[in-house]
Design a protein around this motif. Structure first.
Motif, short mmCIF file in Angstrom:
data_model
loop_
_atom_site.label_atom_id
_atom_site.label_comp_id
_atom_site.label_asym_id
_atom_site.label_seq_id
_atom_site.Cartn_x
_atom_site.Cartn_y
_atom_site.Cartn_z
N LEU A 293 46.39 57.03 37.43
CA LEU A 293 45.65 55.77 37.53
C LEU A 293 44.26 56.03 38.07
N ARG A 294 43.26 55.57 37.34
CA ARG A 294 41.89 55.55 37.85
C ARG A 294 41.72 54.21 38.52
N VAL A 295 41.53 54.24 39.82
CA VAL A 295 41.56 53.02 40.61
C VAL A 295 40.20 52.74 41.22
N MET A 296 39.80 51.49 41.11
CA MET A 296 38.60 50.99 41.77
C MET A 296 39.03 49.83 42.67
N PRO A 297 39.28 50.11 43.95
CA PRO A 297 39.80 49.08 44.87
C PRO A 297 38.67 48.34 45.58
N ALA A 298 38.09 47.38 44.91
CA ALA A 298 36.93 46.67 45.46
C ALA A 298 37.32 45.83 46.67
N MET A 299 36.38 45.63 47.57
CA MET A 299 36.63 44.88 48.81
C MET A 299 36.40 43.38 48.63
N VAL A 300 36.24 42.93 47.40
CA VAL A 300 36.07 41.50 47.13
C VAL A 300 37.39 40.96 46.59
N GLY A 301 37.63 39.65 46.73
CA GLY A 301 38.88 39.09 46.25
C GLY A 301 39.09 37.69 46.79
N THR A 302 40.35 37.31 47.01
CA THR A 302 40.63 35.95 47.46
C THR A 302 40.07 35.67 48.85
N ALA A 303 39.80 36.73 49.64
CA ALA A 303 39.18 36.50 50.94
C ALA A 303 37.80 35.85 50.76
N ASN A 304 37.13 36.19 49.67
CA ASN A 304 35.83 35.56 49.39
C ASN A 304 35.99 34.08 49.07
N LEU A 305 37.02 33.76 48.29
CA LEU A 305 37.29 32.36 47.99
C LEU A 305 37.64 31.60 49.26
N ASP A 306 38.50 32.17 50.10
CA ASP A 306 38.87 31.52 51.35
C ASP A 306 37.64 31.23 52.20
N TRP A 307 36.72 32.20 52.22
CA TRP A 307 35.51 32.03 53.03
C TRP A 307 34.67 30.85 52.55
N VAL A 308 34.40 30.78 51.25
CA VAL A 308 33.53 29.72 50.74
C VAL A 308 34.22 28.36 50.83
N LEU A 309 35.54 28.32 50.63
CA LEU A 309 36.25 27.05 50.79
C LEU A 309 36.19 26.59 52.24
N ASN A 310 36.34 27.51 53.17
CA ASN A 310 36.25 27.17 54.59
C ASN A 310 34.86 26.66 54.94
N MET A 311 33.84 27.27 54.35
CA MET A 311 32.46 26.87 54.64
C MET A 311 32.17 25.43 54.21
N ILE A 312 32.82 24.99 53.14
CA ILE A 312 32.55 23.62 52.65
C ILE A 312 33.65 22.64 53.06
N GLY A 313 34.63 23.13 53.84
CA GLY A 313 35.69 22.26 54.32
C GLY A 313 36.69 21.86 53.25
N ALA A 314 36.91 22.75 52.27
CA ALA A 314 37.85 22.44 51.19
C ALA A 314 39.11 23.29 51.32
N ARG A 315 40.15 22.92 50.57
CA ARG A 315 41.43 23.62 50.59
C ARG A 315 41.65 24.36 49.28
N VAL A 316 42.56 25.34 49.32
CA VAL A 316 42.86 26.11 48.12
C VAL A 316 43.40 25.21 47.02
N ASP A 317 44.18 24.19 47.39
CA ASP A 317 44.75 23.32 46.36
C ASP A 317 43.71 22.44 45.67
N GLN A 318 42.46 22.50 46.13
CA GLN A 318 41.37 21.77 45.47
C GLN A 318 40.58 22.66 44.51
N LEU A 319 40.99 23.93 44.36
CA LEU A 319 40.21 24.86 43.58
C LEU A 319 40.05 24.43 42.12
N GLU A 320 41.14 23.98 41.49
CA GLU A 320 41.06 23.60 40.07
C GLU A 320 40.04 22.49 39.87
#
Length: 487
Positions: A293-320
């Motif tokens: 396996l050639r692996v590229m384990p980037a440090m970006v992911g759902t933690a980024n989504l959690d951060w921006v949702l927290n910044m605007i006071g939104a919840r994950v269930d509002q993503l759609e």
């Protein structure tokens, strides 16, 4: 049936799996991730062990009710970091997480002196602050007494296996980063010497051969509610386990793990190291003979989504709803998603990489900010998968893949269908698949891979995102000089 266990960074899950790849029952338990000053991120091995015991006991009880025998315990979990133990498997200080940044200064020095590139040329591993190489060097400089007290410097999976079986071992996938010559499955003395830690070779367990099984000891069997002597399969660790559990089977196929971070992988038939390329990613040994396996384990992911949702006071269930309220291009807002305190590790290593939003105006909405970040993570996925040599199907799993709207963005940015397994616990599936192989009873891989939904890209969005992706790459080129180092 097999009990598969996936010991994640903050959640431990166990599932009772049938031979058709379906989970009859799943139990989970959270464990604590300690974030401390100086970029330190640690875990308590005893708490992690206890989380495994608790979830396995519950699943084993369910197996008794079903009345079918458990054939093996298959363990996978987080990779990298440094889990120091003594001969009895007791922790020598807190386990150091792969998220840890204390060794960033070591990596800076190694980048300037050429050590990073030398190790990359020898093993194909691009080290990052939370990998074993810089962490061992950091401890050798700042806490040598811990290394003197330790008998083994390993990882999460083999720490659990040692406690349950008494065996000091390591799966070849875990051992691959950063000192293993992957095709030969042997450690590179030159790589250890280049890092100045050759004396600590004694702490590295020999990689277990393919299809190796261990035996559950009596005390652990009683604690887990399983029979003594039950076969235990150790690995591969979570990234390759997710690749195989989600359907990767042909050379060129890719896997996208949209979790806390973004695991991007492509199955290859030979290890090919470009000595002049970016010093990033890794090559992993796998349970499949002569497949890597050639692996590229980037440090970006759902933690980024959690951060921006927290910044605007939104919840994950509002993503759609939020993604539906902003069109492709996010109203002119674009982002770079490098929010981790330890920077980025794929498809380039930059401990000081930092995120940004651009194109903001008074008309920018909360939905635009969310979409811009989701698009940035999707661009990062394409960047990593293409760097890894993607040529076939792409399977996706992880928390981010549950979102229909975000999955569509990934498919549109990649310009190819995205296959998402119905079973979410693909890590435990990959571990169980490996265990059945080791038992000499391989499962029907095509049957397992077929149990999935397919997200088809929209042609108009594909064309739009093709331009957006080029702009994304240009933005990285402009930002890198500001981060303070050169490739």
């Amino acid at each position: 049936m097999i009990i598969g266990v996936d010991v994640g960074t903050s959640v431990t899950k166990a599932s009772l799996l049938n031979r058709d790849g379906t989970a009859l029952v799943t139990h989970s338990m959270r464990s604590t991730l300690q974030r401390l000053p100086g970029g330190r991120v640690e875990q308590d091995l005893e708490e992690v062990i206890d989380s495994v015991v608790q979830v396995v006991r519950e699943v084993a009880a369910a197996a008794d009710e079903v009345g079918e025998p458990v054939e093996a315990l298959a363990i996978t979990g987080q990779g990298d970091g440094l889990w120091l133990r003594d001969h009895q498997g007791r922790p020598v200080g807190p386990a150091i997480s792969w998220l840890d940044a204390r060794a960033a200064d070591v990596l800076d020095r190694w980048g300037e002196s050429g050590v990073q590139r030398r190790v990359f040329r020898l093993t194909g591993s691009g080290m990052f602050p939370g990998s074993a190489g810089p962490l061992l060097a950091h401890l050798a400089e700042h806490a040598p007494e811990r290394l003197e007290r330790a008998a083994v410097a390993g990882y999460c999976v083999d720490a659990i296996v040692q406690r349950f079986t008494g065996e000091i071992t390591v799966d070849a996938s875990d051992a691959s980063l950063p000192f293993l010559d992957v095709p030969t499955r042997s450690y590179s003395t030159e790589a250890l010497r280049a890092c100045g830690i050759e004396e600590y070779r004694r702490l590295l367990a020999e990689p277990a051969p393919p299809n190796k099984l261990f035996a559950l000891d009596g005390k652990s069997a009683k604690n887990l509610g399983l029979p003594a002597g039950l076969p235990v399969s150790a690995g591969p660790f979570d990234l390759p386990a997710c690749a195989f559990g989600s359907g990767v089977g042909k050379v060129g196929d890719g896997s996208l793990v949209i979790g806390t971070t973004l695991g991007c992988q492509v199955l290859r038939e030979e290890v090919s190291i470009d000595p002049h390329g970016e010093v990033a990613g890794m090559w992993l040994a796998t349970p499949l003979p002569e497949k890597y396996l050639r692996v590229m384990p980037a440090m970006v992911g759902t933690a980024n989504l959690d951060w921006v949702l927290n910044m605007i006071g939104a919840r994950v269930d509002q993503l759609e709803t939020l993604l539906g309220n902003s069109k492709p291009g996010a109203g002119g807002v674009s982002a770079l998603s490098f929010l981790s305190s330890s920077g980025e590790r794929a498809p380039f290593v930059e401990p000081h990489a930092r995120g940004q939003f651009s194109g903001l105006s008074l008309e920018t909405t909360q939905a635009d900010l969310v979409r811009a970040m989701c698009e940035a993570v999707a661009y990062a996925a394409r960047h990593n998968l293409e760097t890894a040599g993607l040529a076939g199907d792409v399977s996706a799993c992880g928390g981010g893949a549950r979102s229909a709207a975000w999955s569509q963005i990934f498919a549109d940015v990649l310009g190819r269908p995205l296959h998402v397994p119905y079973e979410e616990g693909v890590g435990t599936r990959g571990a169980a698949m490996t265990a059945w192989d080791s038992l000499g009873e391989p499962v029907d891989r095509e049957l397992w891979a077929a149990a999935r939904r397919t997200v088809v890209p929209h042609p108009s969005a594909v064309e739009f995102y093709e331009h957006g992706y080029r702009d994304y790459l240009d933005s990285i080129d402009r930002a890198r000089p500001q981060w303070g180092t050169t490739p």
